[in-house]
Design a protein around this motif. Structure first.
Motif, PDB file in Angstrom:
ATOM      1  N   SER A  72      15.261 -54.517  77.537  1.00 25.16           N
ATOM      2  CA  SER A  72      14.618 -55.836  77.593  1.00 25.16           C
ATOM      3  C   SER A  72      14.250 -56.344  76.195  1.00 25.16           C
ATOM      4  O   SER A  72      13.905 -57.506  76.032  1.00 25.16           O
ATOM      5  CB  SER A  72      13.362 -55.788  78.475  1.00 25.16           C
ATOM      6  OG  SER A  72      12.356 -55.004  77.861  1.00 25.16           O
ATOM      7  N   GLN A  73      14.314 -55.459  75.199  1.00 29.32           N
ATOM      8  CA  GLN A  73      14.000 -55.808  73.808  1.00 29.32           C
ATOM      9  C   GLN A  73      15.002 -55.102  72.904  1.00 29.32           C
ATOM     10  O   GLN A  73      15.546 -54.063  73.273  1.00 29.32           O
ATOM     11  CB  GLN A  73      12.610 -55.301  73.417  1.00 29.32           C
ATOM     12  CG  GLN A  73      11.446 -55.908  74.139  1.00 29.32           C
ATOM     13  CD  GLN A  73      10.157 -55.219  73.684  1.00 29.32           C
ATOM     14  OE1 GLN A  73       9.861 -54.121  74.121  1.00 29.32           O
ATOM     15  NE2 GLN A  73       9.411 -55.861  72.806  1.00 29.32           N
ATOM     16  N   ASP A  74      15.184 -55.655  71.708  1.00 29.93           N
ATOM     17  CA  ASP A  74      15.918 -54.934  70.686  1.00 29.93           C
ATOM     18  C   ASP A  74      15.112 -53.686  70.338  1.00 29.93           C
ATOM     19  O   ASP A  74      13.885 -53.684  70.466  1.00 29.93           O
ATOM     20  CB  ASP A  74      16.059 -55.778  69.410  1.00 29.93           C
ATOM     21  CG  ASP A  74      16.900 -57.033  69.596  1.00 29.93           C
ATOM     22  OD1 ASP A  74      17.839 -57.010  70.409  1.00 29.93           O
ATOM     23  OD2 ASP A  74      16.605 -58.031  68.912  1.00 29.93           O
ATOM     24  N   GLU A 104       6.712 -58.822  66.834  1.00 29.25           N
ATOM     25  CA  GLU A 104       8.088 -59.229  67.121  1.00 29.25           C
ATOM     26  C   GLU A 104       8.561 -58.616  68.437  1.00 29.25           C
ATOM     27  O   GLU A 104       7.958 -57.669  68.945  1.00 29.25           O
ATOM     28  CB  GLU A 104       9.019 -58.790  65.975  1.00 29.25           C
ATOM     29  CG  GLU A 104       8.616 -59.301  64.605  1.00 29.25           C
ATOM     30  CD  GLU A 104       8.755 -60.814  64.436  1.00 29.25           C
ATOM     31  OE1 GLU A 104       9.358 -61.478  65.311  1.00 29.25           O
ATOM     32  OE2 GLU A 104       8.258 -61.336  63.423  1.00 29.25           O
ATOM     33  N   ASP A 105       9.655 -59.151  68.950  1.00 24.46           N
ATOM     34  CA  ASP A 105      10.223 -58.655  70.200  1.00 24.46           C
ATOM     35  C   ASP A 105      11.211 -57.530  69.908  1.00 24.46           C
ATOM     36  O   ASP A 105      12.393 -57.612  70.230  1.00 24.46           O
ATOM     37  CB  ASP A 105      10.915 -59.815  70.943  1.00 24.46           C
ATOM     38  CG  ASP A 105      11.235 -59.471  72.382  1.00 24.46           C
ATOM     39  OD1 ASP A 105      10.526 -58.617  72.962  1.00 24.46           O
ATOM     40  OD2 ASP A 105      12.212 -60.024  72.924  1.00 24.46           O
ATOM     41  N   LYS A 135      19.110 -55.986  72.515  1.00 24.76           N
ATOM     42  CA  LYS A 135      18.635 -56.290  73.868  1.00 24.76           C
ATOM     43  C   LYS A 135      19.843 -56.389  74.814  1.00 24.76           C
ATOM     44  O   LYS A 135      20.754 -57.170  74.574  1.00 24.76           O
ATOM     45  CB  LYS A 135      17.858 -57.608  73.852  1.00 24.76           C
ATOM     46  CG  LYS A 135      17.329 -57.992  75.207  1.00 24.76           C
ATOM     47  CD  LYS A 135      16.333 -59.120  75.271  1.00 24.76           C
ATOM     48  CE  LYS A 135      16.354 -60.186  74.255  1.00 24.76           C
ATOM     49  NZ  LYS A 135      15.349 -61.227  74.521  1.00 24.76           N
ATOM     50  N   SER A 159      18.706 -59.108  65.090  1.00 28.03           N
ATOM     51  CA  SER A 159      17.862 -59.327  66.270  1.00 28.03           C
ATOM     52  C   SER A 159      18.512 -60.325  67.224  1.00 28.03           C
ATOM     53  O   SER A 159      19.120 -61.307  66.804  1.00 28.03           O
ATOM     54  CB  SER A 159      16.464 -59.796  65.858  1.00 28.03           C
ATOM     55  OG  SER A 159      16.534 -61.039  65.205  1.00 28.03           O
ATOM     56  N   SER A 160      18.384 -60.047  68.498  1.00 30.46           N
ATOM     57  CA  SER A 160      19.038 -60.864  69.526  1.00 30.46           C
ATOM     58  C   SER A 160      18.535 -62.301  69.540  1.00 30.46           C
ATOM     59  O   SER A 160      19.316 -63.232  69.675  1.00 30.46           O
ATOM     60  CB  SER A 160      18.826 -60.238  70.913  1.00 30.46           C
ATOM     61  OG  SER A 160      19.410 -58.961  70.953  1.00 30.46           O
ATOM     62  N   ASP A 161      17.222 -62.477  69.391  1.00 26.52           N
ATOM     63  CA  ASP A 161      16.628 -63.807  69.506  1.00 26.52           C
ATOM     64  C   ASP A 161      16.000 -64.294  68.210  1.00 26.52           C
ATOM     65  O   ASP A 161      15.261 -65.273  68.213  1.00 26.52           O
ATOM     66  CB  ASP A 161      15.552 -63.803  70.611  1.00 26.52           C
ATOM     67  CG  ASP A 161      16.118 -63.408  71.961  1.00 26.52           C
ATOM     68  OD1 ASP A 161      17.263 -63.793  72.261  1.00 26.52           O
ATOM     69  OD2 ASP A 161      15.425 -62.683  72.703  1.00 26.52           O
ATOM     70  N   GLY A 162      16.272 -63.611  67.101  1.00 26.11           N
ATOM     71  CA  GLY A 162      15.608 -63.957  65.854  1.00 26.11           C
ATOM     72  C   GLY A 162      14.184 -63.425  65.873  1.00 26.11           C
ATOM     73  O   GLY A 162      13.673 -63.003  66.902  1.00 26.11           O
ATOM     74  N   LYS A 164      10.004 -63.967  64.804  1.00 26.36           N
ATOM     75  CA  LYS A 164       9.006 -65.026  64.620  1.00 26.36           C
ATOM     76  C   LYS A 164       8.527 -65.099  63.179  1.00 26.36           C
ATOM     77  O   LYS A 164       8.291 -66.180  62.658  1.00 26.36           O
ATOM     78  CB  LYS A 164       7.805 -64.785  65.546  1.00 26.36           C
ATOM     79  CG  LYS A 164       8.123 -64.920  67.018  1.00 26.36           C
ATOM     80  CD  LYS A 164       6.914 -64.559  67.865  1.00 26.36           C
ATOM     81  CE  LYS A 164       7.132 -63.165  68.343  1.00 26.36           C
ATOM     82  NZ  LYS A 164       6.286 -62.543  69.234  1.00 26.36           N
ATOM     83  N   ARG A 168      16.523 -65.160  59.259  1.00 25.81           N
ATOM     84  CA  ARG A 168      17.659 -64.248  59.459  1.00 25.81           C
ATOM     85  C   ARG A 168      17.992 -63.435  58.209  1.00 25.81           C
ATOM     86  O   ARG A 168      18.615 -62.395  58.297  1.00 25.81           O
ATOM     87  CB  ARG A 168      18.902 -65.028  59.915  1.00 25.81           C
ATOM     88  CG  ARG A 168      18.850 -65.497  61.355  1.00 25.81           C
ATOM     89  CD  ARG A 168      18.978 -64.328  62.294  1.00 25.81           C
ATOM     90  NE  ARG A 168      19.035 -64.760  63.679  1.00 25.81           N
ATOM     91  CZ  ARG A 168      19.133 -63.936  64.707  1.00 25.81           C
ATOM     92  NH1 ARG A 168      19.191 -62.644  64.516  1.00 25.81           N
ATOM     93  NH2 ARG A 168      19.181 -64.397  65.929  1.00 25.81           N
TER      94      ARG A 168
END
Length: 177
Positions: A72-74, A104-105, A135, A159-162, A164, A168
């Motif tokens: 569910s997360q990197d 971070e996620d 993820k 990272s999958s979603d970048g 916060k 990048r």
């Protein structure tokens, strides 16, 4: 005499180990094999006890690995040996990385690969060995540098979603006022 008795175990498709605990007999063997095929035998795994998670670096053991690294997360996972000098040198950098990634996620985790069965999808042949698990994706061995900035740049880029707090390129994002 246990040494003269056959010992029987099955290996599952995912690398799981199922030892037969009943005394060996043809009837017990038939029952054991059928129970394995029917999913009634719990896989044996070498695992430390599940630890309290009170630090930014998550501590993985064989029994909690799939709960923490659940797709569910990197995740960045270090497989280490407690006696390994390179692992000991990496520890403070890895701790600092986990602190930077707390909001971070992404999961920053480590596993003592000498005290736990390593999941079969990870080929660990030396220490430390690090894997990036995107993820919902397949793990790939981390081959980058071992400095804090190296890790941050890699995670920011992969990272999958970048992230916060970082762009990048791994540069700290300026907060909007």
């Amino acid at each position: 005499d246990l040494a003269s008795k056959p010992r029987v175990a099955c290996h599952g498709a995912g690398g799981e180990k199922f030892p037969m605990t009943a005394e060996f007999s043809v009837e017990n063997l038939k029952t054991f094999v059928q129970n394995v095929l029917d999913g009634k035998v719990e896989a044996h795994m070498k695992s430390e006890d599940i630890p309290e998670q009170n630090a930014p670096v998550k501590v993985l053991v064989a029994r909690n690995f799939n709960e923490i690294v659940d797709g569910s997360q990197d995740a960045l996972v270090e497989f280490y040996a407690p006696w390994c000098g390179h692992c000991k040198s990496l520890a403070p950098i890895y701790d600092e990385l986990a602190e930077k990634m707390e909001d971070e996620d992404v999961v920053i985790a480590k596993m003592d690969a000498t005290a736990n069965d390593v999941p079969p999808q990870f080929q660990v042949q030396g220490f430390p060995t690090l894997f990036w698990i995107p993820k919902g994706g397949a793990p790939r061995q981390y081959q980058g540098g071992r400095g804090l900035d190296d890790f941050v740049k890699y995670i920011a880029k992969e990272s999958s979603d970048g992230l916060k707090g970082f762009n990048r390129a791994g540069k700290k994002q300026k907060k909007e006022l």
